[in-house]
Design an enzyme around this catalytic site. Structure first.
Site, mmCIF file in Angstrom:
data_model
loop_
_atom_site.group_PDB
_atom_site.id
_atom_site.type_symbol
_atom_site.label_atom_id
_atom_site.label_comp_id
_atom_site.label_asym_id
_atom_site.label_seq_id
_atom_site.Cartn_x
_atom_site.Cartn_y
_atom_site.Cartn_z
ATOM 1 C CE1 TYR A 160 -74.268 -69.990 -58.429
ATOM 2 C CE2 TYR A 160 -73.102 -72.051 -58.039
ATOM 3 C CZ TYR A 160 -73.273 -70.892 -58.774
ATOM 4 O OH TYR A 160 -72.454 -70.642 -59.854
HETATM 5 P P1 NAD Z 1 -69.258 -62.333 -60.440
HETATM 6 O O1 NAD Z 1 -70.135 -62.146 -59.251
HETATM 7 O O2 NAD Z 1 -67.887 -61.798 -60.375
HETATM 8 O O3 NAD Z 1 -69.971 -61.747 -61.737
HETATM 9 C C1 NAD Z 1 -71.373 -61.819 -61.919
HETATM 10 C C2 NAD Z 1 -71.872 -60.427 -62.330
HETATM 11 O O4 NAD Z 1 -73.271 -60.535 -62.626
HETATM 12 C C3 NAD Z 1 -71.712 -59.366 -61.239
HETATM 13 O O5 NAD Z 1 -70.911 -58.287 -61.709
HETATM 14 C C4 NAD Z 1 -73.141 -58.934 -60.942
HETATM 15 O O6 NAD Z 1 -73.277 -57.563 -60.644
HETATM 16 C C5 NAD Z 1 -73.861 -59.307 -62.239
HETATM 17 N N1 NAD Z 1 -75.307 -59.500 -62.020
HETATM 18 C C6 NAD Z 1 -75.890 -60.361 -61.154
HETATM 19 N N2 NAD Z 1 -77.222 -60.219 -61.219
HETATM 20 C C7 NAD Z 1 -77.478 -59.262 -62.151
HETATM 21 C C8 NAD Z 1 -78.668 -58.687 -62.657
HETATM 22 N N3 NAD Z 1 -79.878 -59.031 -62.200
HETATM 23 N N4 NAD Z 1 -78.574 -57.729 -63.605
HETATM 24 C C9 NAD Z 1 -77.352 -57.337 -64.067
HETATM 25 N N5 NAD Z 1 -76.190 -57.842 -63.613
HETATM 26 C C10 NAD Z 1 -76.251 -58.808 -62.668
HETATM 27 O O7 NAD Z 1 -69.247 -63.913 -60.735
HETATM 28 P P2 NAD Z 1 -68.246 -64.796 -61.605
HETATM 29 O O8 NAD Z 1 -67.432 -65.616 -60.682
HETATM 30 O O9 NAD Z 1 -67.578 -63.948 -62.651
HETATM 31 O O10 NAD Z 1 -69.282 -65.774 -62.317
HETATM 32 C C11 NAD Z 1 -69.794 -65.477 -63.618
HETATM 33 C C12 NAD Z 1 -70.767 -66.577 -64.015
HETATM 34 O O11 NAD Z 1 -70.101 -67.844 -64.031
HETATM 35 C C13 NAD Z 1 -71.953 -66.754 -63.079
HETATM 36 O O12 NAD Z 1 -73.068 -67.106 -63.867
HETATM 37 C C14 NAD Z 1 -71.559 -67.917 -62.200
HETATM 38 O O13 NAD Z 1 -72.677 -68.614 -61.678
HETATM 39 C C15 NAD Z 1 -70.799 -68.770 -63.198
HETATM 40 N N6 NAD Z 1 -69.800 -69.662 -62.606
HETATM 41 C C16 NAD Z 1 -68.707 -69.129 -61.966
HETATM 42 C C17 NAD Z 1 -67.747 -69.992 -61.472
HETATM 43 C C18 NAD Z 1 -66.519 -69.482 -60.769
HETATM 44 O O14 NAD Z 1 -65.726 -70.316 -60.312
HETATM 45 N N7 NAD Z 1 -66.299 -68.161 -60.675
HETATM 46 C C19 NAD Z 1 -67.892 -71.369 -61.629
HETATM 47 C C20 NAD Z 1 -69.036 -71.869 -62.221
HETATM 48 C C21 NAD Z 1 -69.979 -70.997 -62.740
HETATM 49 C C1 UGA Z 2 -67.022 -72.102 -57.128
HETATM 50 C C2 UGA Z 2 -67.749 -70.773 -57.354
HETATM 51 O O1 UGA Z 2 -67.717 -69.987 -56.164
HETATM 52 C C3 UGA Z 2 -69.168 -70.985 -57.778
HETATM 53 O O2 UGA Z 2 -69.692 -69.731 -58.205
HETATM 54 C C4 UGA Z 2 -69.190 -71.959 -58.914
HETATM 55 O O3 UGA Z 2 -70.445 -72.195 -59.394
HETATM 56 C C5 UGA Z 2 -68.518 -73.261 -58.535
HETATM 57 O O4 UGA Z 2 -67.164 -72.951 -58.218
HETATM 58 C C6 UGA Z 2 -68.505 -74.255 -59.667
HETATM 59 O O5 UGA Z 2 -67.470 -74.845 -59.972
HETATM 60 O O6 UGA Z 2 -69.555 -74.495 -60.235
HETATM 61 P P1 UGA Z 2 -66.556 -73.594 -55.060
HETATM 62 O O7 UGA Z 2 -66.041 -74.788 -55.747
HETATM 63 O O8 UGA Z 2 -67.283 -73.754 -53.773
HETATM 64 O O9 UGA Z 2 -67.538 -72.740 -55.970
HETATM 65 O O10 UGA Z 2 -65.290 -72.622 -54.931
HETATM 66 P P2 UGA Z 2 -64.747 -71.766 -53.722
HETATM 67 O O11 UGA Z 2 -65.784 -70.814 -53.279
HETATM 68 O O12 UGA Z 2 -63.434 -71.255 -54.118
HETATM 69 O O13 UGA Z 2 -64.573 -72.892 -52.584
HETATM 70 C C7 UGA Z 2 -63.721 -74.021 -52.809
HETATM 71 C C8 UGA Z 2 -63.583 -74.790 -51.531
HETATM 72 O O14 UGA Z 2 -62.896 -73.971 -50.568
HETATM 73 C C9 UGA Z 2 -64.901 -75.174 -50.873
HETATM 74 O O15 UGA Z 2 -64.768 -76.476 -50.354
HETATM 75 C C10 UGA Z 2 -65.044 -74.180 -49.717
HETATM 76 O O16 UGA Z 2 -65.757 -74.679 -48.616
HETATM 77 C C11 UGA Z 2 -63.606 -73.927 -49.360
HETATM 78 N N1 UGA Z 2 -63.384 -72.600 -48.739
HETATM 79 C C12 UGA Z 2 -63.769 -71.476 -49.378
HETATM 80 C C13 UGA Z 2 -62.749 -72.539 -47.505
HETATM 81 O O17 UGA Z 2 -62.387 -73.573 -46.895
HETATM 82 N N2 UGA Z 2 -62.531 -71.320 -46.957
HETATM 83 C C14 UGA Z 2 -62.905 -70.155 -47.565
HETATM 84 O O18 UGA Z 2 -62.671 -69.062 -47.004
HETATM 85 C C15 UGA Z 2 -63.539 -70.244 -48.832
#
Ligand code: NAD
Ligand code: UGA
Length: 330
Positions: A160
């Site tokens: 990822y």
């Molecule tokens: P999310 O899965 O809730 O939202 C992503 C959306 O993108 C989904 O609704 C999905 O249907 C849409 N999507 C994916 N592929 C697509 C495609 N080919 N065409 C049209 N739509 C498409 O995820 P999120 O947590 O809201 O994350 C949003 C963005 O932020 C992502 O780029 C993710 O990598 C990034 N990000 C999220 C986190 C986090 O902690 N949530 C942290 C770092 C980066």
């Molecule tokens: C999150 C998002 O899921 C990613 O999309 C994003 O890119 C990333 O942050 C980011 O900061 O870039 P992550 O930090 O792994 O990734 O967040 P969580 O999925 O909430 O996991 C956090 C921690 O909890 C990890 O160590 C994971 O192993 C742990 N975890 C998660 C558990 O122990 N149990 C669970 O059921 C889920």
């Protein structure tokens, strides 16, 4: 003013949000609409048959300034929706570190890299001045817990994270072309939480476990630390990135939190008054021990600082989770 969301009124009248039916994208869409920006939201999830998407879009679906395009970025025509936009917020992606090993990798490459190439080509072709792209703290890989600066060498530790690094660098490569009218701000979000958070993420699961009494699976010893970022703080940085002075850059968006998973469990227990039952499980590959953002560039370029602390943000998420209809507008 530093620490306040930057006004969108200067140059943002019409925007495209990809991933608008997702967690952060829907929250961003709501914030833009509230600022008077007209939004076209593009997402492959159809609110008509996807309850999570419907829930995310409930607050915006009928707003007069909103148009939803149910489409896959890999195949849909993009010039028409992008033409005339002041900014594209490209948030669509397949997120999640752990499922990116194995057979789903192709989907990560398709949605995070190939779809981004189509978005950037269309943005350049139609003269969109700014693309704000969602990158990820995961590009830094395993660190010793000291703050990661945008100048550090990325060492992505999961498939990822590799796709997110490719995604942001692809956008920057387009923007660096002399003939490209589009500048790019790539935001490295650090573990975003808050109302509507994805159900695979830890804060959601910890709060859900506290509410329901179901066990919480803990990968590793729970000592993993994250710079948890409240969603509306992430949204404020994202909006600010659209109006920042014309330049192309990578910027950390970290919530200023340094908390372990065990801290999150304790807060969930404190907020609900219930004990969380833990199921101990093996650490997952690609899961890094700690993330922490160096916030200097975000402040310098965007005038942005996070405002919401972890306990207060988790309380808001808990309230949204406890609402029977699960609507995520608070
Ligand atoms: P999310 O899965 O809730 O939202 C992503 C959306 O993108 C989904 O609704 C999905 O249907 C849409 N999507 C994916 N592929 C697509 C495609 N080919 N065409 C049209 N739509 C498409 O995820 P999120 O947590 O809201 O994350 C949003 C963005 O932020 C992502 O780029 C993710 O990598 C990034 N990000 C999220 C986190 C986090 O902690 N949530 C942290 C770092 C980066
Ligand atoms: C999150 C998002 O899921 C990613 O999309 C994003 O890119 C990333 O942050 C980011 O900061 O870039 P992550 O930090 O792994 O990734 O967040 P969580 O999925 O909430 O996991 C956090 C921690 O909890 C990890 O160590 C994971 O192993 C742990 N975890 C998660 C558990 O122990 N149990 C669970 O059921 C889920």
């Amino acid at each position: 003013m530093p620490g306040q969301p930057v006004s969108t009124t200067v140059c943002l009248r019409r925007a495209v949000v990809t991933g608008a039916a997702g967690f952060i994208g829907s929250r961003l869409t709501l914030a833009l609409l509230r600022s008077g920006v007209r939004v076209v939201g593009v997402d492959r999830r159809d609110p008509a048959d996807d309850p999570v998407a419907a829930c995310h879009l409930a607050a915006v679906a009928d707003a007069p300034g909103y148009r939803h395009l149910h489409a896959d970025l890999l195949t849909c025509a993009l010039d028409a929706p992008l033409r005339g936009a002041d900014a594209v917020f490209h948030l669509a992606a397949v997120p999640g570190v752990r499922p990116s090993w194995g057979p789903r990798f192709a989907e990560y490459v398709h949605c995070n890299v190939l779809a981004t190439q189509r978005v950037m080509e269309a943005a350049a072709r139609t003269g969109v001045p700014r693309v704000v792209v969602a990158s990820s703290s995961s590009v830094y890989g395993a660190t010793d817990g000291t703050p990661s600066s945008e100048r550090d060498l990325p060492r992505p530790a999961s498939p990822y994270a590799v796709t997110k690094l490719a995604e942001e660098q692809l956008c920057l490569a387009h923007a660096a072309r002399a003939d490209c009218p589009t500048s790019v701000v790539a935001l490295r979000y650090f573990t975003v939480y808050g109302p509507g958070q994805r159900a695979d993420m830890f804060v959601h699961r910890a709060l859900r476990a506290a509410l329901t009494g179901e066990p919480l699976r803990l990968y590793g010893d729970g000592g993993q630390r994250r710079d948890f970022t409240y969603v509306d703080d992430a949204v404020a940085a994202t909006v600010a990135a659209a109006s920042a002075p014309r330049c192309s850059a990578v910027v950390n968006v970290g919530g200023g939190t340094d908390a372990s998973l065990r801290d999150v469990v304790h807060i969930a227990e404190g907020l609900t008054g219930r004990t969380v039952r833990l199921l101990h499980d093996a650490p997952r590959p690609g899961d890094v021990p700690a993330t922490r953002a160096d916030p200097a560039r975000a402040y310098r370029l965007l005038g942005w600082r996070p405002r919401i602390g972890l306990r207060s943000g988790m309380l808001r998420q808990l309230r949204a989770l406890s609402r029977p209809e699960g609507r995520v507008t608070a």
